[in-house]
Design an enzyme around this catalytic site. Structure first.
Site, PDB file in Angstrom:
ATOM      1  N   CYS C   2      19.179   0.989 -22.332  1.00 34.99           N
ATOM      2  CA  CYS C   2      19.954  -0.125 -21.822  1.00 34.99           C
ATOM      3  C   CYS C   2      20.528  -0.895 -22.997  1.00 34.99           C
ATOM      4  CB  CYS C   2      19.076  -1.073 -21.008  1.00 34.99           C
ATOM      5  SG  CYS C   2      18.347  -0.309 -19.552  1.00 34.99           S
ATOM      6  N   GLY C  30      24.600   2.138 -21.227  1.00 33.46           N
ATOM      7  CA  GLY C  30      24.229   2.099 -19.822  1.00 33.46           C
ATOM      8  C   GLY C  30      25.442   1.953 -18.930  1.00 33.46           C
ATOM      9  N   ASN C 104      15.731  -4.320 -22.889  1.00 34.46           N
ATOM     10  CA  ASN C 104      15.928  -2.915 -23.256  1.00 34.46           C
ATOM     11  C   ASN C 104      14.583  -2.418 -23.780  1.00 34.46           C
ATOM     12  OD1 ASN C 104      17.562  -1.194 -26.016  1.00 34.46           O
ATOM     13  ND2 ASN C 104      16.817  -0.359 -24.094  1.00 34.46           N
ATOM     14  N   GLY C 105      14.085  -1.351 -23.174  1.00 34.77           N
ATOM     15  CA  GLY C 105      12.789  -0.819 -23.591  1.00 34.77           C
ATOM     16  C   GLY C 105      11.964  -0.432 -22.396  1.00 34.77           C
ATOM     17  N   CYS C 239      13.185   3.684 -33.370  1.00 30.87           N
ATOM     18  CA  CYS C 239      13.506   4.939 -32.659  1.00 30.87           C
ATOM     19  C   CYS C 239      14.491   5.778 -33.463  1.00 30.87           C
ATOM     20  CB  CYS C 239      14.112   4.605 -31.298  1.00 30.87           C
ATOM     21  SG  CYS C 239      14.806   6.038 -30.458  1.00 30.87           S
ATOM     22  N   TYR C 245      21.600  10.157 -31.342  1.00 30.73           N
ATOM     23  CA  TYR C 245      22.409  10.290 -30.132  1.00 30.73           C
ATOM     24  C   TYR C 245      22.863   8.980 -29.504  1.00 30.73           C
ATOM     25  CZ  TYR C 245      23.520  11.299 -25.262  1.00 30.73           C
ATOM     26  OH  TYR C 245      24.129  11.348 -24.029  1.00 30.73           O
ATOM     27  N   SER C 287      29.051  13.750 -28.970  1.00 29.67           N
ATOM     28  CA  SER C 287      27.797  13.502 -29.672  1.00 29.67           C
ATOM     29  C   SER C 287      27.572  14.395 -30.896  1.00 29.67           C
ATOM     30  CB  SER C 287      26.613  13.624 -28.706  1.00 29.67           C
ATOM     31  OG  SER C 287      26.600  14.912 -28.139  1.00 29.67           O
ATOM     32  N   ASP C 349      25.573  20.539 -32.091  1.00 34.11           N
ATOM     33  CA  ASP C 349      25.305  19.494 -31.098  1.00 34.11           C
ATOM     34  C   ASP C 349      24.176  18.623 -31.623  1.00 34.11           C
ATOM     35  OD1 ASP C 349      25.627  17.933 -28.892  1.00 34.11           O
ATOM     36  OD2 ASP C 349      25.148  19.494 -27.437  1.00 34.11           O
ATOM     37  N   ASP C 350      24.058  17.419 -31.076  1.00 33.82           N
ATOM     38  CA  ASP C 350      23.037  16.497 -31.575  1.00 33.82           C
ATOM     39  C   ASP C 350      21.635  16.906 -31.145  1.00 33.82           C
ATOM     40  OD1 ASP C 350      24.089  15.610 -28.900  1.00 33.82           O
ATOM     41  OD2 ASP C 350      22.269  14.422 -29.062  1.00 33.82           O
ATOM     42  N   CYS C 386       9.813  10.598 -23.746  1.00 32.51           N
ATOM     43  CA  CYS C 386       9.784   9.290 -24.410  1.00 32.51           C
ATOM     44  C   CYS C 386       9.220   8.257 -23.449  1.00 32.51           C
ATOM     45  CB  CYS C 386      11.211   8.881 -24.802  1.00 32.51           C
ATOM     46  SG  CYS C 386      11.303   7.178 -25.400  1.00 32.51           S
ATOM     47  N   CYS C 437       9.912   6.054 -35.284  1.00 30.13           N
ATOM     48  CA  CYS C 437       9.260   6.777 -34.197  1.00 30.13           C
ATOM     49  C   CYS C 437       9.910   8.152 -34.109  1.00 30.13           C
ATOM     50  CB  CYS C 437       9.428   6.046 -32.874  1.00 30.13           C
ATOM     51  SG  CYS C 437       8.720   6.964 -31.492  1.00 30.13           S
ATOM     52  N   CYS C 440       9.130  11.870 -29.580  1.00 28.86           N
ATOM     53  CA  CYS C 440       9.670  12.886 -28.668  1.00 28.86           C
ATOM     54  C   CYS C 440       9.828  14.226 -29.380  1.00 28.86           C
ATOM     55  CB  CYS C 440      10.979  12.429 -28.039  1.00 28.86           C
ATOM     56  SG  CYS C 440      12.171  11.860 -29.233  1.00 28.86           S
TER      57      CYS C 440
HETATM   58  N1  LIG Z   1      17.750  11.272 -23.110  1.00 31.89           N
HETATM   59  C1  LIG Z   1      18.981  11.763 -22.924  1.00 31.89           C
HETATM   60  N2  LIG Z   1      19.651  11.453 -21.809  1.00 31.89           N
HETATM   61  C2  LIG Z   1      20.872  11.940 -21.596  1.00 31.89           C
HETATM   62  N3  LIG Z   1      21.524  12.740 -22.435  1.00 31.89           N
HETATM   63  C3  LIG Z   1      20.921  13.072 -23.565  1.00 31.89           C
HETATM   64  C4  LIG Z   1      19.625  12.603 -23.866  1.00 31.89           C
HETATM   65  N4  LIG Z   1      19.281  13.092 -25.049  1.00 31.89           N
HETATM   66  C5  LIG Z   1      20.335  13.822 -25.464  1.00 31.89           C
HETATM   67  N5  LIG Z   1      21.328  13.823 -24.584  1.00 31.89           N
HETATM   68  C6  LIG Z   1      22.638  14.486 -24.655  1.00 31.89           C
HETATM   69  O1  LIG Z   1      22.661  15.547 -23.764  1.00 31.89           O
HETATM   70  C7  LIG Z   1      22.891  16.759 -24.421  1.00 31.89           C
HETATM   71  C8  LIG Z   1      21.851  17.722 -23.971  1.00 31.89           C
HETATM   72  O2  LIG Z   1      22.409  18.929 -23.625  1.00 31.89           O
HETATM   73  P1  LIG Z   1      21.565  20.171 -23.137  1.00 31.89           P
HETATM   74  O3  LIG Z   1      20.147  19.971 -23.317  1.00 31.89           O
HETATM   75  O4  LIG Z   1      22.111  21.343 -23.798  1.00 31.89           O
HETATM   76  O5  LIG Z   1      21.937  20.307 -21.650  1.00 31.89           O
HETATM   77  P2  LIG Z   1      21.707  19.512 -20.326  1.00 31.89           P
HETATM   78  O6  LIG Z   1      23.075  18.941 -20.013  1.00 31.89           O
HETATM   79  O7  LIG Z   1      21.292  20.608 -19.412  1.00 31.89           O
HETATM   80  O8  LIG Z   1      20.666  18.459 -20.495  1.00 31.89           O
HETATM   81  C9  LIG Z   1      22.721  16.500 -25.874  1.00 31.89           C
HETATM   82  O9  LIG Z   1      23.699  17.122 -26.607  1.00 31.89           O
HETATM   83  C10 LIG Z   1      22.886  15.011 -26.004  1.00 31.89           C
HETATM   84  O10 LIG Z   1      24.219  14.721 -26.369  1.00 31.89           O
HETATM   85  S1  SF4 Z   2       9.907   8.953 -28.373  1.00 34.41           S
HETATM   86 FE1  SF4 Z   2      11.878   9.623 -29.242  1.00 34.41          FE
HETATM   87  S2  SF4 Z   2      13.421   8.571 -28.037  1.00 34.41           S
HETATM   88 FE2  SF4 Z   2      11.458   7.547 -27.636  1.00 34.41          FE
HETATM   89  S3  SF4 Z   2      11.410   5.831 -29.089  1.00 34.41           S
HETATM   90 FE3  SF4 Z   2      10.386   7.553 -30.061  1.00 34.41          FE
HETATM   91  S4  SF4 Z   2      12.005   8.615 -31.213  1.00 34.41           S
HETATM   92 FE4  SF4 Z   2      13.009   7.251 -29.779  1.00 34.41          FE
HETATM   93 MG   LIG Z   3      25.923  15.820 -26.383  1.00 31.27          MG
END
Ligand SMILES: Nc1ncnc2c1ncn2[C@@H]1O[C@H](COP(=O)(O)OP(=O)(O)O)[C@@H](O)[C@H]1O
Ligand code: SF4
Ligand SMILES: [Mg+2]
Ligand SMILES: Nc1ncnc2c1ncn2[C@@H]1O[C@H](COP(=O)(O)OP(=O)(O)O)[C@@H](O)[C@H]1O
Ligand SMILES: Nc1ncnc2c1ncn2[C@@H]1O[C@H](COP(=O)(O)OP(=O)(O)O)[C@@H](O)[C@H]1O
Ligand SMILES: Nc1ncnc2c1ncn2[C@@H]1O[C@H](COP(=O)(O)OP(=O)(O)O)[C@@H](O)[C@H]1O
Ligand code: SF4
Ligand code: SF4
Ligand code: SF4
Ligand SMILES: [Mg+2]
Ligand SMILES: [Mg+2]
Ligand SMILES: [Mg+2]
Lengths: 457, 457, 457, 457
Positions: C2, C30, C104-105, C239, C245, C287, C349-350, C386, C437, C440
């Site tokens: 958020c 958000g 947020n949290g 985080c 991302y 991303s 990708d990220d 997370c 952190c 995850c």
């Molecule tokens: N917690 C999250 N919530 C929503 N999107 C995320 C989150 N973490 C990463 N993403 C984004 O979603 C993408 C994940 O894609 P992927 O795992 O390949 O497919 P899917 O769309 O099936 O989840 C990442 O590239 C990132 O940009």
């Molecule tokens: S578990 Fe991952 S997403 Fe959650 S606060 Fe830690 S580093 Fe960030």
């Molecule tokens: Mg992405």
């Protein structure tokens, strides 16, 4: 003023469309907001909105909800302000379970109770006295909801006719004085409660009886059980103004027909003094119509639909712009052209509050050719505010509290002005004076003793 | 059925709020859509929408528009379907300038004219016969708009009361037979035209006179000029059904009060046969109320508000779901409880069309305790469709076209059923039969000769 | 995830439009709902709605409100469900005065606290853990709001960056571990707090500094006072996923540029293994773009905008009908035609969460003519959920928790697949591992000791 | 600028959802309004509305319509004003049958044709030149619609790429000069036409070929037939600005990739002069990005995402209030903090129109720490208005028409400013100069002879 409705289907049939229809039949009791509540999956769900029932709620949507118990509410103006969060029903999911309440009436010791609760950590979401009942329940030690509700009710005083919903149970309760009406109906295995009996017709249910003053009805799968609040009122105080103005004429309240009461009020006015020769009788629509008819029939003078109300020109239809203000009351009430020419007009209204309408009416009717205008009011002068759920102005704004009847006649410009007495009012209704509230007419409010020491106001 | 309104302010005052108010007063003539048109910067502007005036239009918005000439329209059901583009006014900016038209009535030779025009390249935007008038204007050689309009009007036949807007000029015209009403009003230097005189009261204007059959009023900066269509009707044909049902009781049409006409119709029914002893008279609200009052007064029998109509339970408020259909007509009309017990009920309605309402009413009243139910209809049997602007069903659906009166009585379940005759209808209105249309009662439609060879239907 | 925003104008200027703009700049945090709160006349006022900031709120309306202190919130998905009442800010007028919170949290001991409070009569209006903070405040003995808030904060554990509004005072606080970002900005005498520094640019404010972990800022007429929670964290836990991302690249969080971090992550991937000859680098928009650019520059391989994202084809624009599901991911991401022909594609990708996007991308790029497809992920494998405010799926749905990297490569169909390590992640961000952190990625959650015995989860 | 789309399913499958998706993919060509048309029961049906595709149209609703042939349109600003009635497609049911047209382009002899038609009784419903084509058809003697359309097209001149719908037949046509793009696609037995090839991907169709200049495709149950307008252009005039700015980079137009063209334009700029040492290259998002990438790669200078565009802060999201105007262009474009510090910035944009954006950008980048700011424009100076469907300002407002390049450099405050030449533009696109329109750069408009004597403008 507000209207409440509740429905419980022992056979498990969905009831929210019934609640929608029931609220529509109670629409005259409140046009500011409407709402419904039901329980599902152990928690309360609420839909509410501003405006008329069909504006605030979606009949379609409600028809698809699978809840066999529900309550509803229509709201007039209230002390709580017009904000959305003060709309009812109010609901909460607290430690003992879900609860929702729809309330018609006004608690007279709400302020004292609120500060008591706030000091114990209560966070009020609304400025509505109904929330006090829920907060009281949450702060009871009892873990049985019905007990918590009964305990809460013994702490409050004033007027309340409420429909309460627990997880699988509908409660209807009326204060020990029976201020506001509340009726019980049945259709097969389904039970309904409603502010007025007229709400049963539309859903094909039959009117069984009034909920009694101080009675608590518990409606669930096993049927209806009647309980009593452990408080006995010294006397009943059914609101007489319901018969005069608020209730729908096709309702029967505490055993008396509203239609008959209104015609009797007119007849009573007729007996109070002969109508002049060459006169015609007209009622201010719609609230004065039946008394006018009663007067005309008793007096043997012709009744005419002399004042026309434009159905489509109301508060919601036309905004009070400069131009509209100039046009004045005409946008709602027009004299029938040609009817009054050369006649003496006997104009009947149910009551005079601020007097604005009355004044304008007299001059309009005179402008339509009437030789004289005689105002007849089918109730005693309204001189005191109501603390029991009806939104009357303070005494300063009540024209009859500020002037005697002759002064008032001069102010509104009528040739003659006549009211009825409190005794006549009670006789016309057909109940003994000690079973009726007439406080807004005679100032006889609930006192310290009657309210068991919980008086505040 | 529809309603039209027009306003022209010689002093240059903005008039769109007046049009809004005027349309509100004509709301009973059409609830399907509403619209307004005005000219600005040499072109036509139009706002329209579905529903009631206050739903279709924004009073606020209109109040801010600086136009001193405007027209408006409310629309009932029409042959053209319910789509938005068939809402009126219709407007166009064609070679000779801007034009907008609001039309009440129905052209009987529209189909022939449409194909004539289509073959000359006309593209129709709507399926509404009003567009025919505009297309005819565009296909006239004349470059003067008023001439083009008059030429167009000589080609059409049937019923039309129209308000037309040119760049800086308001026109009002009525067909040579005077089917639909049209009235002229004034407030200072401002002139207004309206389908009914009741629309003037709300804007503080005074009713001057009816627009005459075959008359064309040209209203502009210089005032009002009266012109005549070069077509003379053999006889007038003012719609008698306006007095029976459509018009508002506080209107005066072609010199006759609608209120008086309705009370006369009831009195006429009273003279047609004595009411039984121990009977009470009630009208079907609202259309039967005045005739019921007239009957009761003439017969000396008590009038009661025996049937209650829930104001908030109409077409727009409650949807016809399964549950609602079961509840039937009850959602709109309820008998007053206790009134009919042990009495003979004389129930008055203005007309019977399909007979559904009538049948349900009889059984409802009987269910409310009436010993006998006597239906009295304040018009002759409706046996023929109307081709002049009123949306009646075809003969197959008109119950009085399918059964004689005794059969009809049996169908609706009444103990007795009585109508009035066409002669009595005309007498009650107070106009000679040869000045009134009674075609839906007696089938006497406009013929080839009367329509100057332009008949089609 | 958020976003929160707060504004306080010591000069008394209205700030709600600033809050609107600030929330717009935080929109990426958000899109589910947006809301604002301000105090007026001693009580809290709240406006909130579903959807994007401009859908949920009316800029016009807000601009006219005369409040010089306000907070706002944008909300992503949350545990609390999507219902309207879970939108933030949450507000209450309780015994000690008005309060509103934007959060947020995610609290990790909310369940335990809720039942503690419910047993003391607390009625919860929402299922949102933010309400726990307000209820805790109301159940503190202290009558000073700031004290009550600090007492409440010492009872909760987990992640929170909050903006709190009292009657004439704005509070900003961040949990002792500093999970979620929170920044302080200034424009003249006006102070602002925001989830990310990028929100200051749009309102012409300058970024002063991060709010520190465990810090409480009290902002009122006298300026900004910094206080400390009486809890000391054993280590910081900013985080790391914010840099990977969530955050906007033009933000600076805890002293580190998000843009730089992302480019470093790409460079790190480049150093992890040579790119094949004749290859091109492309990022998954948006991303993966910056990491791709970093990789390309470090590796000396051409960067191409090889994957196109249709801006107008998102969740809100196109509904997932049958036909759309067939079209699959194509509706959002298309390969640039002609670019990949005969090349080896290095796609960056990220992160990979469920793996669906990744799998589709590989086959799409191959379909566009790439000889080989090499996936590079600019973070370690996401293997654990997370609990600190980011909405990740459970381990069952996390593809990297279910497969090792080689299996995963096969599943998504890539020719090669490479991730970075947790160490590389921390280096790229530029903070020591014990200040970040990475739970995850490596499962290293806050334990009993670190959370002072208030752990629950 | 506008976008058109058409679909015909020979197998009778419903196509309106395809049209919805296709229009979404063409959304960049027009955001002012969107609409679709189909035929059903022998008449044209149209749905259109203001705003983006998903605001103007309901995907759900369209998906349920059973039409196997349909067209659609997205509209940018146009000469016709922003009123609703100027939205497209336009439709009519005229004597020979139903017709609907979606049009991208601009007729140069519309005024002459309109008065010709108006004198023959034509009533124009819109001020949109597309209606001229329909009116021309209605005024043809031919009763065969295709002939009437071809006759109409021989009378008009200027730019048009149109999709036309008859009762059971889809037509696509492109003017003899081929100004605006138009492409043909196929999916099984279903054919599609679209302004750009990028619209086929989303619906899973394959791009077959461009519709040729002067070609008319007739698509019906029997397949696709190609016809030719009986007009031969002296030369082609494909719009070069499509490659520079309007088209989506993943489209291929008249055989040339837009993506490649843009990168070439950047490379061309690189060859025009060395980048200073210690410089970085950034593009103005999104229109300058690809040219910036081309420039950086050709020059061997690092490319950075130096300017950030807030996706959620656009025209529809934030209103231009006083406060917002103060914040200026910042609400859309922010410099990446830290990137430009101590560097020389080479900023690439596709074009300069009024110069406001350019000026603000230079000062913003300088404010972000750049030592010098070098503007590079990936097209020749825009000095002349476009009469062929692109909404450019008049010469007075075109900054490059008012100043030479050095003056312009001073005005926008750049250290250096460089453009490319028309020759370089054509080379970068990859088409001979005599097949491209470059009129807005060099003033070389269609002349009397080229337009067959129908020139007007
Ligand atoms: N917690 C999250 N919530 C929503 N999107 C995320 C989150 N973490 C990463 N993403 C984004 O979603 C993408 C994940 O894609 P992927 O795992 O390949 O497919 P899917 O769309 O099936 O989840 C990442 O590239 C990132 O940009
Ligand atoms: S578990 Fe991952 S997403 Fe959650 S606060 Fe830690 S580093 Fe960030
Ligand atoms: Mg992405
Ligand atoms: N508590 C009430 N709230 C609203 N209307 C009321 C109330 N009591 C009576 N009325 C209605 O309002 C009318 C009062 O009219 P009156 O006092 O003349 O003018 P005004 O419109 O100025 O109040 C009564 O005829 C009655 O129908
Ligand atoms: N042309 C008309 N359109 C709509 N309502 C009409 C029309 N003519 C009369 N009415 C009204 O409708 C009522 C007709 O009722 P009736 O024929 O009994 O039932 P139904 O509701 O089945 O048509 C009349 O009382 C009258 O008020
Ligand atoms: N015909 C056009 N309509 C709208 N935008 C255009 C047009 N041509 C080019 N553009 C875009 O607008 C930008 C022009 O910016 P510029 O002239 O600096 O400022 P301004 O925003 O004042 O017009 C170009 O970069 C290009 O992306
Ligand atoms: S004071 Fe008047 S209105 Fe109020 S309850 Fe008593 S009688 Fe009714
Ligand atoms: S047919 Fe009947 S409704 Fe029609 S105009 Fe004649 S009288 Fe009126
Ligand atoms: S004038 Fe310019 S924008 Fe217009 S068609 Fe020619 S090249 Fe394209
Ligand atoms: Mg009244
Ligand atoms: Mg009727
Ligand atoms: Mg640009």
């Amino acid at each position: 003023m507000c209207g409440v409705f509740g429905a419980y289907s022992a056979s498990g049939a969905p009831v929210l469309e019934d609640v929608y229809l029931g609220l529509s039949a109670l629409q005259h009791r409140g046009q500011l907001s409407a709402g419904v509540a039901w329980t599902q999956g152990g928690s309360v769900h609420i839909k509410k909105g501003l405006g008329l029932v069909h504006e605030a709620l979606q009949q379609n949507e409600l028809a698809e909800i699978e809840a066999h118990a529900a309550i509803g509410h229509v709201r007039y103006a209230t002390a709580g302000g017009t904000e959305r969060e003060n709309s009812q029903p109010l609901g909460a999911n607290y430690a003992q379970g879900p609860v929702a309440i729809a309330h018609n009436g006004n608690l007279t010791n709400a302020t004292a109770l609120s500060s008591y609760l706030a000091n114990r950590g209560a966070i009020f979401q609304t400025t509505c006295d109904t929330e006090t009942i829920i907060q009281l329940m949450a702060h009871q030690p009892s873990t049985v909801q019905l007990e918590a509700l009964e305990n809460a009710l013994t702490k409050i005083t004033g007027a309340y006719s409420i429909a309460v919903l627990f997880e699988d149970c509908l409660i209807a309760a009326r204060d020990p004085w029976g201020f506001r009406p509340l009726a019980l109906g049945r259709r097969g295995d389904d039970y309904f409660v409603a502010s007025e009996s007229c709400a049963f017709e539309i859903i094909g249910a039959e009117f069984l009886r009034d909920v009694e003053a101080g009675e608590i009805l518990v409606i669930d799968r096993r049927g209806v059980i009647s309980r009593r609040l452990p408080i006995t009122a010294q006397r009943l105080r059914h609101c007489s103004f319901e018969y005069v103005y608020f209730a729908r004429p096709d309702s029967v309240i505490d055993g008396r027909s509203v239609y008959a009461a209104r015609k009797n009020l007119g007849a009573c006015l007729a007996r109070g003094g002969k109508c002049p020769q060459n006169s015609i009788v007209a009622g201010m629509p719609d609230s004065g119509t039946l008394a006018a008819l009663g007067l005309a029939q008793e007096a043997g003078v012709p009744f005419e639909a002399g004042v026309v109300r434009n159905r489509y020109v109301g508060r919601t239809f036309i905004q009070p712009t400069q131009r509209v203000r100039e046009a004045g009351v005409k946008i709602k009430l027009n004299p029938q052209p040609g009817i009054f020419d050369g006649k003496e007009a006997v104009i009947v209204d149910d009551s005079i509050v601020r007097g604005t309408t009355a004044g304008r009416t007299v001059s309009t009717i005179r402008g339509a050719g009437a030789k004289k205008v005689h105002m007849r009011i089918a109730s005693p002068p309204v001189r005191y505010p109501c603390y029991y759920g009806i939104d009357t102005p303070s005494s300063e704004e009540l024209i009859a509290a500020q002037s005697d009847i002759e002064e008032l006649r001069v102010k509104i410009g009528a040739d003659t002005l006549r009211y009825i007495s409190c005794e006549e009012l009670c006789e016309s209704i057909g109940l003994p004076r000690e079973e009726l509230c007439t406080a807004c007419f005679d100032g006889g409010y609930l006192d310290e003793e009657e309210s068991g020491g919980r008086l505040e106001v």
